[in-house]
Design a protein around this motif. Structure first.
Motif, mmCIF file in Angstrom:
data_model
loop_
_atom_site.group_PDB
_atom_site.id
_atom_site.type_symbol
_atom_site.label_atom_id
_atom_site.label_comp_id
_atom_site.label_asym_id
_atom_site.label_seq_id
_atom_site.Cartn_x
_atom_site.Cartn_y
_atom_site.Cartn_z
ATOM 1 N N PRO A 6 -1.763 3.043 -15.874
ATOM 2 C CA PRO A 6 -2.684 3.300 -14.687
ATOM 3 C C PRO A 6 -2.497 4.448 -14.201
ATOM 4 O O PRO A 6 -1.514 5.174 -14.205
ATOM 5 N N TYR A 7 -3.542 5.066 -13.506
ATOM 6 C CA TYR A 7 -3.578 6.156 -12.409
ATOM 7 C C TYR A 7 -2.588 5.892 -11.297
ATOM 8 O O TYR A 7 -3.318 4.856 -10.395
ATOM 9 N N ILE A 8 -1.391 6.208 -11.190
ATOM 10 C CA ILE A 8 -0.771 5.657 -10.206
ATOM 11 C C ILE A 8 -1.010 6.115 -8.690
ATOM 12 O O ILE A 8 -0.727 5.419 -7.850
ATOM 13 N N THR A 9 -1.808 7.065 -8.691
ATOM 14 C CA THR A 9 -2.252 7.647 -7.284
ATOM 15 C C THR A 9 -3.344 6.764 -6.823
ATOM 16 O O THR A 9 -3.927 7.053 -5.723
ATOM 17 N N ASP A 10 -3.865 5.758 -7.516
ATOM 18 C CA ASP A 10 -4.901 4.925 -6.924
ATOM 19 C C ASP A 10 -4.190 3.847 -6.301
ATOM 20 O O ASP A 10 -4.671 2.940 -5.736
ATOM 21 N N LEU A 11 -2.975 3.638 -6.420
ATOM 22 C CA LEU A 11 -1.933 2.582 -5.849
ATOM 23 C C LEU A 11 -1.915 2.943 -4.196
ATOM 24 O O LEU A 11 -1.977 4.133 -3.621
ATOM 25 N N PRO A 12 -1.879 1.890 -3.415
ATOM 26 C CA PRO A 12 -1.997 2.001 -2.128
ATOM 27 C C PRO A 12 -0.684 2.608 -1.368
ATOM 28 O O PRO A 12 -0.698 3.071 -0.334
ATOM 29 N N HIS A 13 0.272 2.789 -2.426
ATOM 30 C CA HIS A 13 1.544 3.646 -1.775
ATOM 31 C C HIS A 13 1.147 5.131 -1.545
ATOM 32 O O HIS A 13 1.607 5.844 -0.678
ATOM 33 N N PHE A 14 -0.046 5.599 -2.227
ATOM 34 C CA PHE A 14 -0.508 6.964 -2.206
ATOM 35 C C PHE A 14 -2.003 6.942 -1.324
ATOM 36 O O PHE A 14 -2.179 8.191 -1.113
ATOM 37 N N THR A 15 -2.427 5.948 -1.023
ATOM 38 C CA THR A 15 -4.128 6.006 -0.330
ATOM 39 C C THR A 15 -3.988 5.361 1.145
ATOM 40 O O THR A 15 -5.264 5.344 1.380
ATOM 41 N N THR A 16 -2.822 4.951 1.758
ATOM 42 C CA THR A 16 -3.029 4.013 3.002
ATOM 43 C C THR A 16 -2.784 5.095 3.927
ATOM 44 O O THR A 16 -3.467 5.050 4.893
ATOM 45 N N VAL A 17 -1.848 5.963 3.899
ATOM 46 C CA VAL A 17 -1.609 6.801 5.204
ATOM 47 C C VAL A 17 -2.682 8.046 5.249
ATOM 48 O O VAL A 17 -2.998 8.723 4.290
ATOM 49 N N PRO A 18 -3.598 8.270 6.222
ATOM 50 C CA PRO A 18 -4.566 9.154 6.512
ATOM 51 C C PRO A 18 -3.938 10.603 6.417
ATOM 52 O O PRO A 18 -2.769 10.639 6.992
ATOM 53 N N HIS A 19 -4.560 11.594 6.008
ATOM 54 C CA HIS A 19 -4.143 12.892 6.149
ATOM 55 C C HIS A 19 -4.211 13.446 7.497
ATOM 56 O O HIS A 19 -3.715 14.702 7.875
ATOM 57 N N ASN A 20 -4.957 12.865 8.204
ATOM 58 C CA ASN A 20 -5.461 13.236 9.884
ATOM 59 C C ASN A 20 -5.073 12.088 10.747
ATOM 60 O O ASN A 20 -5.982 11.797 11.424
ATOM 61 N N PRO A 21 -3.999 11.679 11.050
ATOM 62 C CA PRO A 21 -3.490 10.598 12.050
ATOM 63 C C PRO A 21 -3.261 11.119 13.302
ATOM 64 O O PRO A 21 -2.537 10.130 14.030
ATOM 65 N N ILE A 22 -3.354 12.495 13.671
ATOM 66 C CA ILE A 22 -2.701 12.826 14.783
ATOM 67 C C ILE A 22 -3.704 13.130 16.260
ATOM 68 O O ILE A 22 -4.711 13.725 16.155
ATOM 69 N N PRO A 23 -3.325 12.297 17.281
ATOM 70 C CA PRO A 23 -4.294 12.266 18.542
ATOM 71 C C PRO A 23 -3.442 13.343 19.342
ATOM 72 O O PRO A 23 -2.303 13.205 19.609
#
Length: 523
Positions: free
Chosen positions: A270-287
């Motif tokens: 599988p395309y492992i980058t579809d797994l939530p290990h790589f898709t869960t953390v947003p690139h812009n989480p900074i307040p």
């Protein structure tokens, strides 16, 4: 800088777990029910009397970041063996661990951590919920006795199945895998040798090629620095396996497995980058508040860096073939700006940017992440921490850029995809040419889980972390219900290729029999 610059408590990675409830009301009506008569089970042309499974962590039943008894009992090979037993299959032995904590020890020293559990909003280590535990599965003190029908070894790359050093205790920490040390028949045995010594009549060879790209991805692409110097011996190497090496290894494995007339099933990658290990953390989480954003944009932090970038590219345009168009594009990509409020992108290192250090040594290769970058799951607990405790000017991901281990850039993702596509072409070409081999398309299955989800009985499984039901708390491996779905996909392929009728006869796994989450109190 104010102490309010950022705190890890602001990193919103996971949504709250939704409790699922259902009720059924009995209708006060009379009705006739039709009982479906299913055909008798037949094995077709397959001989399941001695089934051996080979592979890596998926094959072993690894889940929630660990290998433990309940997970192994719900491994997809064990679920398959339960169905095969109804069609002439024999006993199926596994190297069962000693507890449901997970983790490994070597001579009393812990070398792998216990499993993850659900902590109310996010996955957390087991011991943060139940307190300290003693990992009792010791690869030195209590090795089980084989042979084992389940030869799944967590962490194994394709070529590791051929290595005669992979189970040697003397190589622990370098050339050997602790899981295979525990189950190898001797210190110089290979996985394929131990499998073939059992004279299998049927086999599964699953997820070969997965770890050949996964270790690179889990390291944030750290192995890229060693490209061209592939290490085929070290257990923990992060390099992507050369597709030519993979093709030779896979062809050799399949030739060996079918040499005695055995039939079997293989999977693609599988395309492992579809797994939530790589898709869960947003690139812009900074307040950020207005004062902190202004400080970061000032000459004290990134203002001077942004000005230096413009000057460096002006120099390149004036003195080299570098065009103004390319300069403008890279200036825009590298300019770092923060605003008041939520949604600020983290700052990352990116070695694929033009190296400007020869012009100005302070102009390291950094930029803000975009939606095209993938942050690894472990970054959720690192972003917002202070590199120097008590010093808010060292906040990781803001004042301190995230290093390569925390993020997969588009270039690194492309390297993974290219290798995966090459592996899958090899797998399809070789399996299509062999009438004794069926193919399961794991790539398509994960893609469907990640996009629309898959209906499994009355459950819609997806690849979302925690709530999706298919992928376990580590964001990579499957839940018990996910492995049950996988087992059914194998049975479908076996029916289609070898004329058995597991599906038509109703001899398949049922979603409701397998959990999506193991209790912290499971011991």
């Amino acid at each position: 800088m104010k102490n309010t610059i950022i705190n890890s408590k602001y990193i919103v990675v996971l949504s709250a777990l939704i409790a699922f409830t259902s009720c059924n009301e009995i209708e006060d009506v009379s009705r006739e029910e039709t009982v479906e008569i299913l055909p008798e089970l037949t094995s077709g042309s397959a001989d399941f009397s001695n089934y051996v499974s080979l592979g890596a962590s998926f094959t072993s039943g690894y889940t929630d970041g660990a290998l433990f008894m309940a997970g192994q009992n719900n491994s997809f090979p064990n679920l398959l063996a339960n169905q095969f037993a109804l069609a002439g299959g024999g006993n199926f032995t596994q190297p069962i661990t000693n507890d449901n904590f997970g983790g490994l020890a070597a001579g009393g020293t812990r070398i792998a951590e216990p499993r993850l559990v659900f902590g109310g909003s996010t996955p957390v280590p087991l011991e943060t919920v139940v307190g300290p535990v003693t990992v009792s599965t010791d690869i030195v003190l209590n090795k089980p006795t084989g042979p084992f029908n389940n030869m799944g070894v967590p962490g194994a790359k394709s070529f590791h199945l051929l290595s005669t050093d992979y189970g040697n205790l003397a190589g622990l920490g370098s050339t050997a895998n602790p899981y295979f040390i525990r189950m190898a028949s001797s210190s110089n045995a290979s996985i394929i040798e131990d499998a073939m010594a059992q004279s299998p009549t049927f086999f599964t060879l699953s997820e070969m090629g997965g770890n050949d790209v996964l270790s690179f991805a889990l390291s944030g692409g750290l192995g890229k620095d060693q490209k061209g110097n592939l290490d085929l011996t070290t257990y923990g190497s992060n390099d992507i396996t050369d597709p030519n090496i993979f093709a030779s290894v896979f062809n050799g494995l399949l030739t060996t497995l079918t040499s005695g007339g055995a039939k079997g099933v293989v999977t693609n990658v599988p395309y492992i980058t579809d797994l939530p290990h790589f898709t869960t953390v947003p690139h812009n989480p900074i307040p950020l508040d207005a004062d902190t954003a202004a400080y970061l944009n000032s000459a004290n932090v990134y203002g001077a860096y942004n000005a230096g970038i413009v000057q460096a590219f002006d120099y390149l345009v004036a003195n080299t073939p570098f065009t103004q168009e390319l300069a403008d594009a890279e200036i825009a990509k590298r300019t770092i700006t923060f605003t008041a409020g939520a949604g600020n992108a983290v700052v990352i290192m990116d070695e694929d940017l033009t190296d400007l250090t020869a012009i100005n040594s302070a102009l390291v290769n950094i930029r803000q992440a975009t939606a095209d970058d993938l942050l690894v799951l472990s970054a959720s607990s690192f972003i917002g921490t202070e590199a120097i405790p008590g010093n808010p000017q060292t906040v990781n991901g803001v004042a301190r850029p995230l290093t390569d281990q925390w993020v997969l850039t588009p270039e690194e993702q492309l390297a993974i995809k290219d290798a995966t596509d090459a592996y899958n072409l090899t797998i399809k070409t070789i399996s299509d040419a062999n009438d004794n081999v069926a193919l399961v398309d794991l790539n398509a299955i994960l893609n469907e889980l990640a996009s629309t989800g898959i209906m499994f009985d009355n459950y819609n499984l997806s690849a979302s972390l925690v709530t999706g039901g298919a992928v376990s708390l580590d964001g990579i491996h499957l839940t018990a219900r996910g492995y049950a779905l996988m087992a059914n996909k194998f049975l479908e392929a076996i029916d289609a290729t070898f004329n058995s009728n597991f599906v038509a006869s109703g001899n398949i796994t049922k979603a409701g029999d397998y959990p999506t989450n193991y209790s912290p109190t499971l011991q």
